[in-house]
Design a protein around this motif. Structure first.
Motif, PDB file in Angstrom:
ATOM      1  N   LYS A  32       0.835  -1.219   0.000  1.00 37.21           N
ATOM      2  CA  LYS A  32       0.000   0.000   0.000  1.00 37.21           C
ATOM      3  C   LYS A  32       0.863   1.260   0.000  1.00 37.21           C
ATOM      4  CE  LYS A  32      -4.076  -1.969   0.223  1.00 37.21           C
ATOM      5  NZ  LYS A  32      -4.827  -2.129  -0.990  1.00 37.21           N
ATOM      6  N   SER A  33       1.991   1.247   0.722  1.00 34.85           N
ATOM      7  CA  SER A  33       2.852   2.438   0.763  1.00 34.85           C
ATOM      8  C   SER A  33       3.388   2.773  -0.631  1.00 34.85           C
ATOM      9  CB  SER A  33       3.998   2.242   1.752  1.00 34.85           C
ATOM     10  OG  SER A  33       4.791   1.122   1.372  1.00 34.85           O
ATOM     11  N   ASP A  34       3.733   1.747  -1.422  1.00 35.42           N
ATOM     12  CA  ASP A  34       4.203   1.984  -2.788  1.00 35.42           C
ATOM     13  C   ASP A  34       3.063   2.460  -3.688  1.00 35.42           C
ATOM     14  OD1 ASP A  34       6.744   1.251  -2.061  1.00 35.42           O
ATOM     15  OD2 ASP A  34       6.908  -0.431  -3.455  1.00 35.42           O
ATOM     16  N   GLN A  35       1.873   1.926  -3.473  1.00 39.51           N
ATOM     17  CA  GLN A  35       0.723   2.373  -4.268  1.00 39.51           C
ATOM     18  C   GLN A  35       0.494   3.862  -4.069  1.00 39.51           C
ATOM     19  OE1 GLN A  35      -2.876  -0.002  -3.878  1.00 39.51           O
ATOM     20  NE2 GLN A  35      -1.663  -1.857  -3.622  1.00 39.51           N
ATOM     21  N   LYS A  36       0.539   4.305  -2.819  1.00 38.28           N
ATOM     22  CA  LYS A  36       0.334   5.732  -2.525  1.00 38.28           C
ATOM     23  C   LYS A  36       1.436   6.580  -3.145  1.00 38.28           C
ATOM     24  CE  LYS A  36      -2.363   5.030   1.621  1.00 38.28           C
ATOM     25  NZ  LYS A  36      -2.418   5.049   3.064  1.00 38.28           N
ATOM     26  N   ALA A  37       2.677   6.126  -3.053  1.00 43.12           N
ATOM     27  CA  ALA A  37       3.797   6.863  -3.633  1.00 43.12           C
ATOM     28  C   ALA A  37       3.682   6.937  -5.153  1.00 43.12           C
ATOM     29  CB  ALA A  37       5.120   6.210  -3.232  1.00 43.12           C
TER      30      ALA A  37
END
Length: 178
Positions: A32-37
């Protein structure tokens, strides 16, 4: 970036044929952190020697320096390891057998990822091993790939991947799938 997300949405409309696994979305391979980035990332300039039709002797797909960190991310989703999946994407052939069938290829989430830079992040590239082989006439032909996904870092002259898939079945996406 918008094209990347649109392609993911379009591939996400595919329905399973009888007896096939439900589709795994490419974003399920990305924390999820990469998706947001990735969603917050500015547009990427595609001006490069590869974009102009010239390539390095190794092919030119590897990430160039200076992109946002998410474009180099090898972060994976541990729950995807050893999971049987069916995922749609486009082939980037790496090896073929004596009959010209592709037995090893990268699967990428959008067409043209093999000739446009930057390529998808490593956690959006899947190395597919398919000993049976598949005759590929066009790298712009979308495929369904079914098999066991492994969290496995792959370093190749062409690109790096965070996942590998031992394919049990590979087939061309049909219009009836959409």
């Amino acid at each position: 970036m918008r094209r990347f997300l649109l392609t993911i949405l379009l591939l996400g409309t595919g329905l399973a044929h009888a007896g096939e696994l439900p589709e795994t979305d490419w974003l399920e391979l990305m924390p999820k952190s990469d998706q947001k980035a990735l969603e917050a990332m500015p547009e990427i300039d595609h001006n490069s020697p590869e974009g102009d039709g010239t390539f390095t002797e190794k092919g030119g797909m590897k990430q160039s320096k200076g992109l946002p960190a998410v474009m180099y991310s090898t972060k994976t989703v541990p729950s995807m390891n050893d999971k049987n999946i069916r995922i749609g994407g486009y082939p980037v052939p790496l090896e073929s057998d004596a009959k010209g069938r592709s037995t090893l290829f990268f699967l990428v989430p959008y067409p043209g990822a093999c000739i446009h830079v930057p390529p998808p992040p490593p956690n959006q590239l899947v190395l597919v091993r398919y000993p049976k082989g598949l005759k590929l006439d066009d790298i712009y032909t979308p495929l369904w790939v079914t098999g066991t996904l492994k969290v496995e870092k792959v370093n190749n002259d062409l690109a790096d991947a965070a996942y590998a898939l031992d394919a049990a079945k590979v087939r061309v996406v049909q219009e009836s799938d959409l």
